[in-house]
Scaffold this motif. Sequence first.
Motif, PDB file in Angstrom:
ATOM      1  N   GLU A   1       0.912  -1.401  -0.134  1.00  0.00           N
ATOM      2  CA  GLU A   1      -0.021   0.038  -0.094  1.00  0.00           C
ATOM      3  C   GLU A   1       0.865   1.225   0.102  1.00  0.00           C
ATOM      4  OE1 GLU A   1      -3.143   2.468  -0.166  1.00  0.00           O
ATOM      5  OE2 GLU A   1      -3.115   0.460  -0.426  1.00  0.00           O
ATOM      6  N   ARG A   2       1.872   1.369   0.789  1.00  0.00           N
ATOM      7  CA  ARG A   2       2.809   2.465   0.904  1.00  0.00           C
ATOM      8  C   ARG A   2       3.399   2.636  -0.486  1.00  0.00           C
ATOM      9  NH1 ARG A   2       4.249   4.966   5.522  1.00  0.00           N
ATOM     10  NH2 ARG A   2       3.657   3.839   7.507  1.00  0.00           N
ATOM     11  N   VAL A   3       4.045   1.483  -0.975  1.00  0.00           N
ATOM     12  CA  VAL A   3       4.606   1.561  -2.269  1.00  0.00           C
ATOM     13  C   VAL A   3       3.763   2.240  -3.311  1.00  0.00           C
ATOM     14  CG1 VAL A   3       5.799   0.231  -4.330  1.00  0.00           C
ATOM     15  CG2 VAL A   3       6.345  -0.059  -1.864  1.00  0.00           C
ATOM     16  N   ALA A   4       2.423   1.537  -3.321  1.00  0.00           N
ATOM     17  CA  ALA A   4       1.386   1.967  -4.357  1.00  0.00           C
ATOM     18  C   ALA A   4       0.895   3.217  -4.150  1.00  0.00           C
ATOM     19  CB  ALA A   4      -0.069   1.128  -4.251  1.00  0.00           C
ATOM     20  N   SER A   5       0.968   4.045  -3.069  1.00  0.00           N
ATOM     21  CA  SER A   5       0.599   5.161  -2.701  1.00  0.00           C
ATOM     22  C   SER A   5       1.834   6.228  -3.457  1.00  0.00           C
ATOM     23  CB  SER A   5       0.299   5.478  -1.305  1.00  0.00           C
ATOM     24  OG  SER A   5      -0.747   4.676  -0.753  1.00  0.00           O
ATOM     25  N   ALA A   6       2.988   5.717  -3.025  1.00  0.00           N
ATOM     26  CA  ALA A   6       4.028   6.478  -3.403  1.00  0.00           C
ATOM     27  C   ALA A   6       3.767   6.520  -5.024  1.00  0.00           C
ATOM     28  CB  ALA A   6       5.612   5.998  -3.171  1.00  0.00           C
ATOM     29  N   ARG A   7       3.623   5.483  -5.607  1.00  0.00           N
ATOM     30  CA  ARG A   7       3.706   5.529  -6.976  1.00  0.00           C
ATOM     31  C   ARG A   7       2.561   6.174  -7.872  1.00  0.00           C
ATOM     32  NH1 ARG A   7       7.063   3.369  -5.172  1.00  0.00           N
ATOM     33  NH2 ARG A   7       7.910   5.563  -5.315  1.00  0.00           N
ATOM     34  N   GLU A   8       1.450   6.213  -6.978  1.00  0.00           N
ATOM     35  CA  GLU A   8       0.223   7.057  -7.494  1.00  0.00           C
ATOM     36  C   GLU A   8       0.455   8.767  -7.316  1.00  0.00           C
ATOM     37  OE1 GLU A   8      -2.746   5.451  -4.878  1.00  0.00           O
ATOM     38  OE2 GLU A   8      -3.127   3.708  -6.480  1.00  0.00           O
TER      39      GLU A   8
ATOM     40  N   ARG B   1       0.672  11.428 -10.385  1.00  0.00           N
ATOM     41  CA  ARG B   1       0.048  12.677 -10.124  1.00  0.00           C
ATOM     42  C   ARG B   1       0.858  13.538 -10.649  1.00  0.00           C
ATOM     43  NH1 ARG B   1      -2.960  10.127  -6.017  1.00  0.00           N
ATOM     44  NH2 ARG B   1      -1.477  10.866  -4.360  1.00  0.00           N
ATOM     45  N   GLU B   2       2.050  13.596  -9.982  1.00  0.00           N
ATOM     46  CA  GLU B   2       3.114  14.664 -10.262  1.00  0.00           C
ATOM     47  C   GLU B   2       3.409  14.570 -11.811  1.00  0.00           C
ATOM     48  OE1 GLU B   2       6.149  14.064  -7.600  1.00  0.00           O
ATOM     49  OE2 GLU B   2       5.014  14.773  -5.972  1.00  0.00           O
ATOM     50  N   ALA B   3       3.426  13.458 -12.208  1.00  0.00           N
ATOM     51  CA  ALA B   3       3.893  13.102 -13.808  1.00  0.00           C
ATOM     52  C   ALA B   3       2.695  13.691 -14.519  1.00  0.00           C
ATOM     53  CB  ALA B   3       4.293  11.657 -14.125  1.00  0.00           C
ATOM     54  N   ASP B   4       1.524  13.296 -14.195  1.00  0.00           N
ATOM     55  CA  ASP B   4       0.193  13.977 -15.104  1.00  0.00           C
ATOM     56  C   ASP B   4       0.494  15.433 -15.156  1.00  0.00           C
ATOM     57  OD1 ASP B   4      -2.011  13.194 -16.645  1.00  0.00           O
ATOM     58  OD2 ASP B   4      -3.255  14.329 -15.093  1.00  0.00           O
TER      59      ASP B   4
ATOM     60  N   ARG C   1       1.560  20.570 -17.988  1.00  0.00           N
ATOM     61  CA  ARG C   1       2.172  21.712 -18.183  1.00  0.00           C
ATOM     62  C   ARG C   1       3.126  21.823 -19.461  1.00  0.00           C
ATOM     63  NH1 ARG C   1       3.121  21.039 -12.608  1.00  0.00           N
ATOM     64  NH2 ARG C   1       5.449  20.202 -12.934  1.00  0.00           N
ATOM     65  N   ALA C   2       3.737  20.544 -19.773  1.00  0.00           N
ATOM     66  CA  ALA C   2       4.359  20.410 -21.001  1.00  0.00           C
ATOM     67  C   ALA C   2       3.608  20.517 -22.245  1.00  0.00           C
ATOM     68  CB  ALA C   2       5.161  18.988 -21.112  1.00  0.00           C
ATOM     69  N   VAL C   3       2.317  19.977 -22.412  1.00  0.00           N
ATOM     70  CA  VAL C   3       1.374  20.045 -23.294  1.00  0.00           C
ATOM     71  C   VAL C   3       1.097  21.657 -23.541  1.00  0.00           C
ATOM     72  CG1 VAL C   3      -0.851  19.696 -24.048  1.00  0.00           C
ATOM     73  CG2 VAL C   3       0.508  17.824 -23.265  1.00  0.00           C
ATOM     74  N   ALA C   4       0.695  22.405 -22.382  1.00  0.00           N
ATOM     75  CA  ALA C   4       0.175  23.814 -22.582  1.00  0.00           C
ATOM     76  C   ALA C   4       1.470  24.544 -22.957  1.00  0.00           C
ATOM     77  CB  ALA C   4      -0.099  24.241 -21.194  1.00  0.00           C
ATOM     78  N   SER C   5       2.756  24.257 -22.406  1.00  0.00           N
ATOM     79  CA  SER C   5       3.783  24.928 -22.897  1.00  0.00           C
ATOM     80  C   SER C   5       4.019  24.882 -24.443  1.00  0.00           C
ATOM     81  CB  SER C   5       5.195  24.443 -22.280  1.00  0.00           C
ATOM     82  OG  SER C   5       5.165  24.984 -20.739  1.00  0.00           O
ATOM     83  N   ALA C   6       3.811  23.407 -25.008  1.00  0.00           N
ATOM     84  CA  ALA C   6       4.077  23.240 -26.312  1.00  0.00           C
ATOM     85  C   ALA C   6       3.109  23.935 -27.180  1.00  0.00           C
ATOM     86  CB  ALA C   6       3.791  21.507 -26.494  1.00  0.00           C
ATOM     87  N   ALA C   7       1.792  23.996 -26.796  1.00  0.00           N
ATOM     88  CA  ALA C   7       1.016  24.967 -27.310  1.00  0.00           C
ATOM     89  C   ALA C   7       1.136  26.283 -27.465  1.00  0.00           C
ATOM     90  CB  ALA C   7      -0.523  24.724 -26.598  1.00  0.00           C
ATOM     91  N   ASP C   8       1.649  26.704 -26.344  1.00  0.00           N
ATOM     92  CA  ASP C   8       2.109  28.231 -26.520  1.00  0.00           C
ATOM     93  C   ASP C   8       3.171  28.428 -27.242  1.00  0.00           C
ATOM     94  OD1 ASP C   8       0.517  28.760 -24.328  1.00  0.00           O
ATOM     95  OD2 ASP C   8       1.568  28.790 -22.678  1.00  0.00           O
TER      96      ASP C   8
END
Length: 308
Positions: free
Chosen positions: A216-223, A227-230, A235-242
């Motif tokens: 559970e701890r490992v799964a929470s960390a990966r989740e 979220r951070e990667a998403d 942000r990267a998609v928005a920057s690319a659009a700009d």
Amino acid sequence: MDVDEVIDALYAAHPSGFTAARAEAATRAKKEDGPEAARRITALRRPTLAAWASNLLVRSQPEEAEQFLQLAQALRSAHHALDGERLRALSHQQHVVIGALAREAGRLAAEAGSPISEPVVREVERILYSVLAGPEASAEWASGRLVRTPEPEPEFPAVDPDAVRAAAGRRQDADGADADAGGGAGARAGTGVGATPDADREGLLEAARAAAEVAERVASAREEELREADEARRRAVASAADADAEAARLGREAERARDERDRAYTAVTGAEARHREAGRAAKEARDAATAAQDRLRALRTPRQGDPA
């Protein structure tokens, strides 16, 4: 100097620089604390890459490491009361937890600037299986100063990751066969965990709880990482659009600039033609003026025989 802090720092750093760092630390220890401190540091062994990654895991994820040690303790306690077959009933759960922790060690190594290969990740798995099997390996691993893969406990079943994978596959095949036969799985369940004495069953439950907490701890960390990667992806998609919009704007401006440049070159060409024409006209006019002056001077100069 604090020798223990120096040792911890040596085992936290990448093994490639271990020997030089150890020599430097020993020299400094001898000057500051005497020959005994220097001998203690000189006696340290360089860790393997897998051991270094395991040490990184212990130091960077202390809560997950503590839960894994609790799982190891619960499994060893259950081992004294249960036969190997019943212990291997937990092997799949162990394999999931160990696989997740080994991948976490790989991620931490990559973050530290030294990605490890798949064979090294597998060796980290072997280290973790050894930690499950033996208290000495557990203590060595928990210190964060592991040097090599501990020797597995021969009495502890399924400490080899390849053996665990094979056993898990055999169990899945057997479960499928029992389901086809009808009633076989239910009959065997009556002789499994539920039919063990209360102490044995409690040992298995404790091991399962510990494994579930680690997972559970490992799964929470990966989740959370997901979220951070998403968010980073958005942000990267928005920057690319700009950037696309800016590139389009600059493209339009560049096209206008090219048009203005072409018009300017056309104007230059016209101006140069006019300049050349004006030059010819000016020369002709100058020549005509010179000729007129010459005629005027000639008229003003009396010729011989002309009346005075």
